[in-house]
Enzyme design. Structure first.
Site, PDB file in Angstrom:
ATOM      1  N   GLY A 169       7.285  -8.946   8.573  1.00 28.54           N
ATOM      2  CA  GLY A 169       8.769  -9.079   8.135  1.00 28.54           C
ATOM      3  C   GLY A 169       8.922  -9.582   6.691  1.00 28.54           C
ATOM      4  O   GLY A 169       8.370  -9.065   5.810  1.00 28.54           O
ATOM      5  N   GLY A 170       9.738 -10.781   6.640  1.00 23.92           N
ATOM      6  CA  GLY A 170      10.101 -11.350   5.377  1.00 23.92           C
ATOM      7  C   GLY A 170       8.924 -11.873   4.718  1.00 23.92           C
ATOM      8  O   GLY A 170       8.801 -11.774   3.490  1.00 23.92           O
ATOM      9  N   GLY A 404       3.564  17.340 -21.020  1.00 27.26           N
ATOM     10  CA  GLY A 404       4.231  16.216 -20.707  1.00 27.26           C
ATOM     11  C   GLY A 404       3.616  15.108 -20.505  1.00 27.26           C
ATOM     12  O   GLY A 404       3.915  13.891 -20.959  1.00 27.26           O
ATOM     13  N   ALA A 405       2.142  15.241 -20.220  1.00 26.43           N
ATOM     14  CA  ALA A 405       1.309  14.029 -20.387  1.00 26.43           C
ATOM     15  C   ALA A 405       1.167  13.439 -21.764  1.00 26.43           C
ATOM     16  O   ALA A 405       0.702  12.313 -21.845  1.00 26.43           O
ATOM     17  CB  ALA A 405      -0.153  14.527 -19.606  1.00 26.43           C
TER      18      ALA A 405
END
Length: 514
Positions: A169-170, A404-405
């Site tokens: 959890g936390g 795009g690379a």
């Protein structure tokens, strides 16, 4: 008078875990160290000082305040690591499973406040069951406050979490908010809900290792930046990591001795990188060839292996290195590689660490799964991170730098201060064959021998475009260099721009495509 001091020492010694044999035995039987042993093993010998050891909870529900809970499940304090101040907190799992309540919150928040005021890193030793149920909303507020302090400190002081046992959890979120996570295998585990809860809600049968073990977070989720096989190895890893980092964002990283010649030649790079772009090689070998003493401290080694990130030194000064790995997916950039590199770039920029980028990629990885998993959004994170970074940035076009690379690997338009290319470098929108099929479509279709014509025009395209010289002519490549000069050139370029200043528009903060 003597009774006063005797009572004092009796109370003080009672707070120490080592003076309770049953608690120590319980931890050691599990193959782990106590919280006290962890902080003492991590800090320089004799330098650890505990803060707020007397803090107690005030919860009247379930008569909790009437119980002797010793350190309330948390130790907090400070010491030195290689002579530099560092703060820490450590969960004590022998006190109510390390579950956090009001008193633990006070200790941890105080630790953060002092670290922030002092401009010193904070290292946590995590092993806790989550919020202390008996304290209700007060326990929720404890974690909420810790999350808030961690976020406020982010970008000002480095934060490192060591996962020493089960973190639920936390406690898992406390670690996830920090800069680096070191997970001990097999004891360290991180998850939000355990196997019993998962089965009751979804019907799935699973184990703690399957949902939160080091193998999961080291390879699949990427949450663990380092996986180690013992607590002592975890301490050594955290200390080594700190050696590359400044204490806060107003400082430069530590400077070490120049014990590797600045002008050392690196002719071995010619043998590492095949001239044939269809053949793979290990980018890590290239990195080790030019950094000081071949010492490369890789981060997230087992996650998204098509992208390599890590720290090294050049002339005794820290650099962050990002590189495509041609051995995995041909160096294509996918969802995981995008955010792995983006987060690392942003960390380096936060702490004044220059970035060296090594490009050899045919582009973003195509596919329906990639599109559905958000390659556009995640790929944009890397573009954003490089564009926003104001530290010195040097890009080396090692081989392929396509499509795009080209931008994703910090092209000139991303603010690269210097773009260097090796003679094997190729800057283009795509590979030669694909480009030739588009550019020379009519010529190929009209030819009697289309295969021969395609081959001829493909070679022509290669000669004209698939090289570093066209980019150099346009000024988007600053220089084409011999691989044997890579180390010396990088060091010269880094030093000439080490004090660069960048003016940016006023804003509260940017809005990265999370």
């Amino acid at each position: 008078m003597a009774d006063i001091y005797e009572k004092f020492w009796e109370k003080r010694e009672a707070l120490k875990i080592k003076n309770d044999p049953k608690r120590v035995e319980k931890i050691h039987n599990g193959g782990k160290l106590t919280a006290e042993e962890r902080v003492e093993g991590f800090f320089d010998a004799g330098t650890y000082t505990e803060m707020k050891p007397w803090t107690k909870n005030r919860c009247a529900d379930f008569d909790l305040n009437k119980k002797d809970l010793g350190n309330e499940g948390v130790l907090s304090g400070y010491g030195t690591v290689d002579g530099r101040p560092v703060f820490s907190y450590a969960n004590d799992v022998t006190i109510m499973g390390g579950a956090m309540g009001e008193a633990g919150r006070d200790k941890i928040v105080n630790c953060f406040e002092k670290a922030i005021e002092s401009g010193a890193p904070i290292v946590s030793f995590n092993e806790a069951a989550g919020a202390r149920i008996q304290e209700g909303v007060s326990a929720l507020h404890a974690y909420c406050s810790t999350f808030g302090q961690t976020s406020i400190a982010s970008g000002w002081i480095p934060q490192i979490s060591l996962i020493m046992g089960t973190c639920a959890g936390g406690t898992a979120y406390c670690a996830a908010l920090t800069d680096f996570i070191i997970q001990v295998n097999p004891a360290g585990k991180m998850f939000i809900t355990g196997p019993a809860v998962i089965e009751s809600v979804t019907g799935e049968k699973t184990t703690f290792d399957e949902i939160g073990g080091a193998g999961v977070h080291g390879r699949i989720t990427g949450l663990a930046h380092f996986v180690v096989n013992s607590e002592e190895e975890g301490f050594a890893t955290a200390r080594r990591l700190l050696s590359f980092l400044p204490s806060n964002s107003r400082q430069a990283p530590p400077k070490y001795a120049e014990n590797d010649p600045l002008d050392r030649k690196t002719p071995e790079i010619r043998d590492i990188i095949p001239v044939d772009p269809q053949k793979s090689f290990d980018m890590k070998k290239v990195i080790r060839s030019f950094v000081d003493n071949g010492d490369f401290f890789e981060v997230q080694e087992s996650f998204a292996q098509n992208m390599v990130i890590g720290f090294a030194r050049m002339g005794g000064e820290t650099v962050g290195i990002v590189g495509n790995q041609p051995r995995i997916l041909a160096g294509c950039i996918d969802v995981n590689a995008s955010w792995k590199a983006a987060r690392f770039v942003r960390f380096c920029d936060s702490y004044n660490i220059p970035i060296i980028t090594l490009a050899d990629t045919p582009g973003y990885l195509p596919g329906v799964a990639q599109e559905h998993n958000g390659i556009i959004r995640n790929g944009a994170k890397l573009l954003f991170a490089y564009s926003e970074a104001t530290v010195p940035k040097i890009t080396v076009v090692v081989r392929k730098d396509y499509g795009g690379a080209y931008s994703a690997m910090c092209g000139k338009g991303m603010g690269a201060d210097f773009v260097l290319a090796l003679p094997t470098g190729e800057l283009a929108i795509m590979g030669a064959e694909g480009a030739a099929n588009i550019v020379f479509k009519k010529e190929i279709a009209a030819a009697e021998d289309q295969a021969a014509k395609r081959k001829e025009l493909t070679e022509h395209y290669k000669e004209v475009f698939l090289n570093p010289y066209k980019g150099a002519e346009y000024g988007i490549v600053d220089d084409v260099i011999d691989p044997e000069d890579l180390r010396s050139r990088l060091i010269r370029d880094l030093r000439i721009i080490r004090n660069k200043k960048v003016s940016t528009p006023y804003k509260k903060h940017s809005n990265i495509p999370l």
